[in-house]
Write a protein that holds these residues in place. Sequence first.
Motif, PDB file in Angstrom:
ATOM      1  N   GLU A 152      10.461  17.725  47.155  1.00 25.69           N
ATOM      2  CA  GLU A 152      10.299  17.936  45.716  1.00 25.69           C
ATOM      3  C   GLU A 152      10.157  19.412  45.368  1.00 25.69           C
ATOM      4  OE1 GLU A 152       7.124  15.299  44.527  1.00 25.69           O
ATOM      5  OE2 GLU A 152       8.376  13.545  44.873  1.00 25.69           O
ATOM      6  N   GLY A 153      10.979  20.249  46.017  1.00 23.79           N
ATOM      7  CA  GLY A 153      11.016  21.677  45.732  1.00 23.79           C
ATOM      8  C   GLY A 153       9.907  22.495  46.361  1.00 23.79           C
ATOM      9  N   LYS A 154       9.048  21.866  47.155  1.00 21.08           N
ATOM     10  CA  LYS A 154       7.936  22.578  47.788  1.00 21.08           C
ATOM     11  C   LYS A 154       8.105  22.551  49.305  1.00 21.08           C
ATOM     12  CE  LYS A 154       4.805  21.255  44.105  1.00 21.08           C
ATOM     13  NZ  LYS A 154       3.752  20.342  43.720  1.00 21.08           N
ATOM     14  N   PRO A 155       7.687  23.637  49.978  1.00 19.63           N
ATOM     15  CA  PRO A 155       7.770  23.637  51.444  1.00 19.63           C
ATOM     16  C   PRO A 155       7.002  22.460  52.037  1.00 19.63           C
ATOM     17  CG  PRO A 155       7.222  25.822  50.618  1.00 19.63           C
ATOM     18  CD  PRO A 155       7.133  24.876  49.446  1.00 19.63           C
ATOM     19  N   CYS A 156       7.640  21.799  52.981  1.00 22.74           N
ATOM     20  CA  CYS A 156       7.027  20.650  53.650  1.00 22.74           C
ATOM     21  C   CYS A 156       7.663  20.544  55.025  1.00 22.74           C
ATOM     22  CB  CYS A 156       7.258  19.379  52.847  1.00 22.74           C
ATOM     23  SG  CYS A 156       6.561  17.921  53.637  1.00 22.74           S
ATOM     24  N   ALA A 157       7.180  21.340  55.945  1.00 27.50           N
ATOM     25  CA  ALA A 157       7.755  21.341  57.284  1.00 27.50           C
ATOM     26  C   ALA A 157       6.654  21.370  58.314  1.00 27.50           C
ATOM     27  CB  ALA A 157       8.657  22.566  57.464  1.00 27.50           C
ATOM     28  N   LYS A 158       6.942  20.778  59.460  1.00 31.23           N
ATOM     29  CA  LYS A 158       5.960  20.845  60.528  1.00 31.23           C
ATOM     30  C   LYS A 158       5.840  22.290  60.997  1.00 31.23           C
ATOM     31  CE  LYS A 158       7.496  19.388  64.775  1.00 31.23           C
ATOM     32  NZ  LYS A 158       7.960  18.412  65.745  1.00 31.23           N
ATOM     33  N   VAL A 159       4.753  22.602  61.662  1.00 28.27           N
ATOM     34  CA  VAL A 159       4.513  23.953  62.148  1.00 28.27           C
ATOM     35  C   VAL A 159       5.715  24.408  62.980  1.00 28.27           C
ATOM     36  CG1 VAL A 159       3.083  25.353  63.686  1.00 28.27           C
ATOM     37  CG2 VAL A 159       2.007  23.744  62.113  1.00 28.27           C
ATOM     38  N   GLY A 160       6.173  25.617  62.729  1.00 26.83           N
ATOM     39  CA  GLY A 160       7.295  26.173  63.473  1.00 26.83           C
ATOM     40  C   GLY A 160       8.640  25.974  62.794  1.00 26.83           C
ATOM     41  N   ARG A 161       8.677  25.206  61.718  1.00 24.35           N
ATOM     42  CA  ARG A 161       9.920  24.969  60.988  1.00 24.35           C
ATOM     43  C   ARG A 161       9.769  25.507  59.581  1.00 24.35           C
ATOM     44  NH1 ARG A 161      11.857  20.000  63.509  1.00 24.35           N
ATOM     45  NH2 ARG A 161      11.833  20.504  65.717  1.00 24.35           N
ATOM     46  N   ALA A 162      10.874  25.881  58.957  1.00 22.62           N
ATOM     47  CA  ALA A 162      10.835  26.396  57.590  1.00 22.62           C
ATOM     48  C   ALA A 162      12.225  26.320  56.981  1.00 22.62           C
ATOM     49  CB  ALA A 162      10.345  27.851  57.579  1.00 22.62           C
ATOM     50  N   TYR A 163      12.285  26.410  55.666  1.00 26.55           N
ATOM     51  CA  TYR A 163      13.559  26.444  54.965  1.00 26.55           C
ATOM     52  C   TYR A 163      14.261  27.756  55.272  1.00 26.55           C
ATOM     53  CZ  TYR A 163      16.910  26.939  51.192  1.00 26.55           C
ATOM     54  OH  TYR A 163      18.060  27.134  50.480  1.00 26.55           O
ATOM     55  N   ARG A 164      15.521  27.660  55.640  1.00 27.34           N
ATOM     56  CA  ARG A 164      16.340  28.840  55.896  1.00 27.34           C
ATOM     57  C   ARG A 164      17.636  28.669  55.124  1.00 27.34           C
ATOM     58  NH1 ARG A 164      13.824  27.652  60.683  1.00 27.34           N
ATOM     59  NH2 ARG A 164      12.607  29.337  61.594  1.00 27.34           N
ATOM     60  N   PRO A 165      17.876  29.510  54.126  1.00 21.50           N
ATOM     61  CA  PRO A 165      19.105  29.380  53.332  1.00 21.50           C
ATOM     62  C   PRO A 165      20.349  29.473  54.217  1.00 21.50           C
ATOM     63  CG  PRO A 165      17.617  30.983  52.341  1.00 21.50           C
ATOM     64  CD  PRO A 165      17.058  30.635  53.690  1.00 21.50           C
ATOM     65  N   SER A 166      21.375  28.728  53.838  1.00 26.08           N
ATOM     66  CA  SER A 166      22.623  28.750  54.591  1.00 26.08           C
ATOM     67  C   SER A 166      23.789  28.522  53.638  1.00 26.08           C
ATOM     68  CB  SER A 166      22.630  27.652  55.663  1.00 26.08           C
ATOM     69  OG  SER A 166      23.914  27.541  56.225  1.00 26.08           O
ATOM     70  N   SER A 167      24.838  29.294  53.799  1.00 27.74           N
ATOM     71  CA  SER A 167      26.023  29.142  52.957  1.00 27.74           C
ATOM     72  C   SER A 167      26.751  27.822  53.266  1.00 27.74           C
ATOM     73  CB  SER A 167      26.959  30.317  53.152  1.00 27.74           C
ATOM     74  OG  SER A 167      27.378  30.386  54.499  1.00 27.74           O
ATOM     75  N   ARG A 168      26.433  27.190  54.388  1.00 25.78           N
ATOM     76  CA  ARG A 168      27.070  25.922  54.761  1.00 25.78           C
ATOM     77  C   ARG A 168      26.442  24.722  54.076  1.00 25.78           C
ATOM     78  NH1 ARG A 168      26.889  25.774  61.089  1.00 25.78           N
ATOM     79  NH2 ARG A 168      24.815  25.265  60.404  1.00 25.78           N
ATOM     80  N   LEU A 169      25.291  24.912  53.445  1.00 29.23           N
ATOM     81  CA  LEU A 169      24.597  23.810  52.803  1.00 29.23           C
ATOM     82  C   LEU A 169      24.970  23.707  51.339  1.00 29.23           C
ATOM     83  CD1 LEU A 169      21.024  24.330  54.293  1.00 29.23           C
ATOM     84  CD2 LEU A 169      22.789  22.743  55.080  1.00 29.23           C
ATOM     85  N   GLU A 170      25.024  22.491  50.822  1.00 35.53           N
ATOM     86  CA  GLU A 170      25.211  22.311  49.397  1.00 35.53           C
ATOM     87  C   GLU A 170      24.174  21.339  48.880  1.00 35.53           C
ATOM     88  OE1 GLU A 170      28.808  19.704  48.727  1.00 35.53           O
ATOM     89  OE2 GLU A 170      29.671  21.053  50.191  1.00 35.53           O
ATOM     90  N   ARG A 171      23.799  21.547  47.633  1.00 33.77           N
ATOM     91  CA  ARG A 171      22.772  20.720  46.992  1.00 33.77           C
ATOM     92  C   ARG A 171      23.285  19.301  46.817  1.00 33.77           C
ATOM     93  NH1 ARG A 171      18.166  21.914  45.148  1.00 33.77           N
ATOM     94  NH2 ARG A 171      17.115  20.712  43.558  1.00 33.77           N
ATOM     95  N   VAL A 172      22.447  18.324  47.127  1.00 35.35           N
ATOM     96  CA  VAL A 172      22.763  16.921  46.981  1.00 35.35           C
ATOM     97  C   VAL A 172      21.841  16.339  45.913  1.00 35.35           C
ATOM     98  CG1 VAL A 172      22.832  14.672  48.128  1.00 35.35           C
ATOM     99  CG2 VAL A 172      23.427  16.752  49.398  1.00 35.35           C
TER     100      VAL A 172
END
Length: 171
Positions: free
Chosen positions: A150-170
């Motif tokens: 829901e637009g907020k960081p929610c990852a287990k320790v050691g993981r994080a959002y990393r922007p990528s040009s290969r991803l598209e919004r669903v």
Amino acid sequence: MPLIAAYQGDDTVIASRKFAEQSDPAIRLITLVDFDNDCVGTSLAVARVLGDRLYGVRLDTSETLVDKSVIPQMGTFKPTGVNPSWSGTCVARSTPKAYRDVKIIVFRRLHGEKIRDFEEQNVPVDAYGVGFEPLSGQGSTSPPTLVMLEGKPCAKVGRAYRPSSRLERVS
């Protein structure tokens, strides 16, 4: 049936309880306990809440992390990831007798040699999860990982959002 914590503030205990309340009592619950990088603390907290409903805990700590429960034992073995030393001593032996029937499943890039190491050291592991790598034959492959909710960081320790040009919004 594995359970991943992505509920009310990334709380594994609440997620486990809610799942147990809404599922068939015959389902054997296995909870992933490394979300906060404290497998022993999370395992015990989940066991206290679920009691007999908890069938097992799954350890899946990254090879680049040291679980909080290992810190007092540092210096006597390679402390990163899921390894025989901390899996055996920190998790299985720190579990109160009331929870000794809870199964311990280790999971993290396991292969024949690593499993053999666990077995030769008589680590009290009940099951091994080999993941994708041994099956794919393609080297390092990883399953999708939740990093935003829901637009907020929610990852287990050691993981994080990393922007990528290969991803598209669903939507």
